[in-house]
Design an enzyme around this catalytic site. Structure first.
Site, short mmCIF file in Angstrom:
data_model
loop_
_atom_site.label_atom_id
_atom_site.label_comp_id
_atom_site.label_asym_id
_atom_site.label_seq_id
_atom_site.Cartn_x
_atom_site.Cartn_y
_atom_site.Cartn_z
N ASP A 85 0.73 -0.83 0.12
CA ASP A 85 0.01 0.01 -0.04
C ASP A 85 0.86 1.05 -0.17
OD1 ASP A 85 0.80 -0.64 2.19
OD2 ASP A 85 -0.63 0.60 3.08
N ASP A 116 8.55 4.22 -1.26
CA ASP A 116 8.20 3.91 -0.04
C ASP A 116 6.82 3.22 0.07
OD1 ASP A 116 7.60 2.92 2.29
OD2 ASP A 116 6.68 5.26 2.95
N GLU A 149 -0.06 -0.84 5.75
CA GLU A 149 1.34 -0.26 6.73
C GLU A 149 1.17 0.78 6.86
OE1 GLU A 149 4.86 1.44 7.83
OE2 GLU A 149 3.95 1.86 5.81
N1 BES Z 1 8.83 3.04 5.24
C1 BES Z 1 8.50 4.10 6.42
C2 BES Z 1 8.77 4.20 7.41
C3 BES Z 1 10.86 4.86 7.27
C4 BES Z 1 10.79 5.35 6.35
C5 BES Z 1 11.37 4.42 8.17
C6 BES Z 1 11.95 6.08 6.11
C7 BES Z 1 12.44 4.75 8.39
C8 BES Z 1 13.64 5.39 7.58
C9 BES Z 1 6.74 3.37 6.70
O1 BES Z 1 6.02 2.77 5.18
C10 BES Z 1 5.69 4.70 6.94
O2 BES Z 1 5.83 6.06 6.59
N2 BES Z 1 5.86 4.61 8.62
C11 BES Z 1 4.93 5.52 9.09
C12 BES Z 1 4.53 5.15 10.46
C13 BES Z 1 2.62 4.32 10.33
C14 BES Z 1 2.44 3.72 11.64
C15 BES Z 1 2.01 4.61 9.21
C16 BES Z 1 5.87 6.91 9.78
O3 BES Z 1 7.16 5.81 9.91
O4 BES Z 1 5.07 7.88 9.87
MN MN Z 2 7.59 2.01 4.19
MN MN Z 3 5.27 5.30 4.61
#
Ligand code: BES
Ligand code: MN
Ligand code: MN
Length: 453
Positions: A85, A116, A149
């Site tokens: 997603d 991502d 995610e």
């Molecule tokens: N892949 C990201 C997280 C990420 C990116 C970690 C680059 C370290 C380096 C993930 O898809 C993301 O966006 N996570 C969200 C949290 C989620 C609960 C929506 C975030 O970090 O905001």
């Molecule tokens: Mn991600």
């Molecule tokens: Mn993300």
């Protein structure tokens, strides 16, 4: 393997482009058919790469793609996690080309999800295909690719709880983070947690004429701004009572080691366009964005927001506030502390409500483990340089959940760059990075099987 990858490079890129064309935005119900189409795409590609079984597992929300190839039960098993997603693409007008019509420019693929995590997830599918086609698969492999995610994985935990046997493995392998630069690879050794709340401040029971009533009642928007401003002090420390109680401070040696990483503040300023950096007193920018907790307003609204002027004192004001957490802060505790604090600072002229959203725990992954060594040696082989261990600032809440429910550590082999503009307009992923991922991942399997013997 190198030959196979080189010969199939154009096809691999073409397939990724097809994958990126499907707008699998998980937060938007109208994209549900696209999300399902994306799950089917991933299933087909895993099957044609050589997986024994692949299933699309329904959940109360969006499906999880599960696939496996068991070559020998006595060999170690790698469980690959990723997500298909993506974030919404808006604001659309800031994209130089439409977000779901991928284009290649300057050796980079531009599209929502390019980095991502479709691009990074797909490296694993192609690395798997490569190992199968060349007879070089040295471990059993299981794939668990989810579609929620970006909305906090609300159904993955239930799935993992219900499928503990099926998901038995030795290690979890994830490419959903970044690395320092294309010259200096790094392995992410930790992620921040998250507490996310929405606050509502109510003043008068209805919107009021700002002339007739102005000056005599508190304006909830003004009040909310004052309350938010007070959440940090002059040193940029967060003032929520008890907020830092469980924060683990790094030793001076650890801090020196992390600050030795090649990081250029001018590049950081150029990338973000800020005239000057900011942050908690006593820490560096690298530390601000990884080992220290944060509190940020992600959105704020209320009152008249259309064209022109309307003279009004709004009844309500709102904000969405995120707090990035570090070990050993607990998201539920922090949300509760925030709620208590926010209520305690509200003046008697308004009422406030705090509504918690999804959260997630922070994690630190070991660097003395077999999987870290296997990953480190793999990067060293393909980049000609030992990767630097680096704590990441983003969050992947399920990593802590995997440890708790499956007892498994994750190894975070990211190939993205901070400048890839994930979650932003013009997200992209370097072809160099995509191909390096496909080359490096099989070496992880090789080293891991070897070191596990
Ligand atoms: N892949 C990201 C997280 C990420 C990116 C970690 C680059 C370290 C380096 C993930 O898809 C993301 O966006 N996570 C969200 C949290 C989620 C609960 C929506 C975030 O970090 O905001
Ligand atoms: Mn991600
Ligand atoms: Mn993300």
């Amino acid at each position: 393997m190198e030959k196979f990858i080189a010969e199939n490079k154009e096809r691999f890129i073409g397939e990724l482009i097809d994958l990126l064309k499907i707008p699998s935005v998980s937060t938007d119900a109208k994209h549900k058919p696209d999300v399902i189409k994306t799950a089917e795409f991933v299933k087909e590609k895993l099957l044609s790469a050589g997986a024994d079984v692949v299933e699309i597992c329904e959940t109360a929300g969006l499906p999880i793609v599960y696939g496996e190839k068991i070559i020998d039960p006595s060999l170690p098993t790698v469980l690959v996690y990723g997500h298909y997603d993506v974030q919404p693409a808006d604001p659309l007008e800031l994209w130089n080309s439409p977000p779901f019509e991928p284009v290649i420019k300057d050796e980079k693929i531009y599209a929502r999800g390019a980095c991502d995590d479709k691009g990074q997830m797909y490296m694993h599918v192609k690395a798997f295909e490569t190992m199968m086609a060349t007879g070089k698969l040295t471990c059993n492999v299981k794939f668990m690719i989810e579609g929620e995610e970006e909305i906090g994985s609300p159904n993955l935990e239930i799935y993992v709880r219900e499928n503990q046997d099926k998901l038995k493995a030795d290690v979890i392998l994830i490419s959903d983070t970044g690395m320092l630069s294309n010259d200096t690879p790094s392995i992410t050794t930790g992620l921040r947690g998250l507490s996310y709340v929405e606050v509502e401040v109510t003043g008068p029971k209805r919107d009021l004429h700002s002339g007739l009533y102005g000056g005599g009642v508190a304006n909830p928007i003004n009040v909310l701004c004052e309350m938010i401003a007070s959440l940090k002090d002059e040193n940029n420390k967060i003032t929520v009572a008890g907020f830092y109680d469980k924060v683990v401070e790094l030793s001076e040696e650890e801090r020196a080691a992390m600050n030795a990483a090649p990081f250029n503040i001018e590049d950081f300023k150029a990338d973000t366009g800020v005239p000057e950096v900011a942050g908690e007193k006593g820490y560096t920018t690298l530390e601000h964005t990884s080992i220290r907790p944060t509190l940020d307003v992600n959105g704020i609204w209320g009152g008249y927001m259309e064209e022109g002027a309307k003279t009004v004192i709004a009844s309500k004001a709102y904000a969405k506030i995120s707090m990035r957490l570090v070990p050993d802060q607990n998201p539920d505790e922090i949300t509760e502390l925030f709620q208590k604090h926010f209520e305690s600072i509200a003046p008697s002229t308004v009422t406030v409500k705090v509504n918690p959203h999804h959260g997630g725990r922070p994690v630190v992954t070991p660097t003395d483990s077999v999987e870290y060594q296997a990953a480190s040696k793999a990067y060293e082989a393909t980049f000609g340089k030992k990767p630097v261990p680096m704590r990441g600032g983003g969050s992947i809440p399920i990593v802590a959940m995997f440890k708790e429910l499956l007892g498994l550590d994750s190894v975070l082999m990211g190939f993205g760059l901070d400048t890839d503009a994930i979650h932003s307009p013009n997200e992209h992923f370097g072809i160099f990075n995509f191909m390096k991922g496909i080359e490096t991942i099989p070496l992880f399997y090789q080293n891991y099987a070897e070191l596990k013997k």
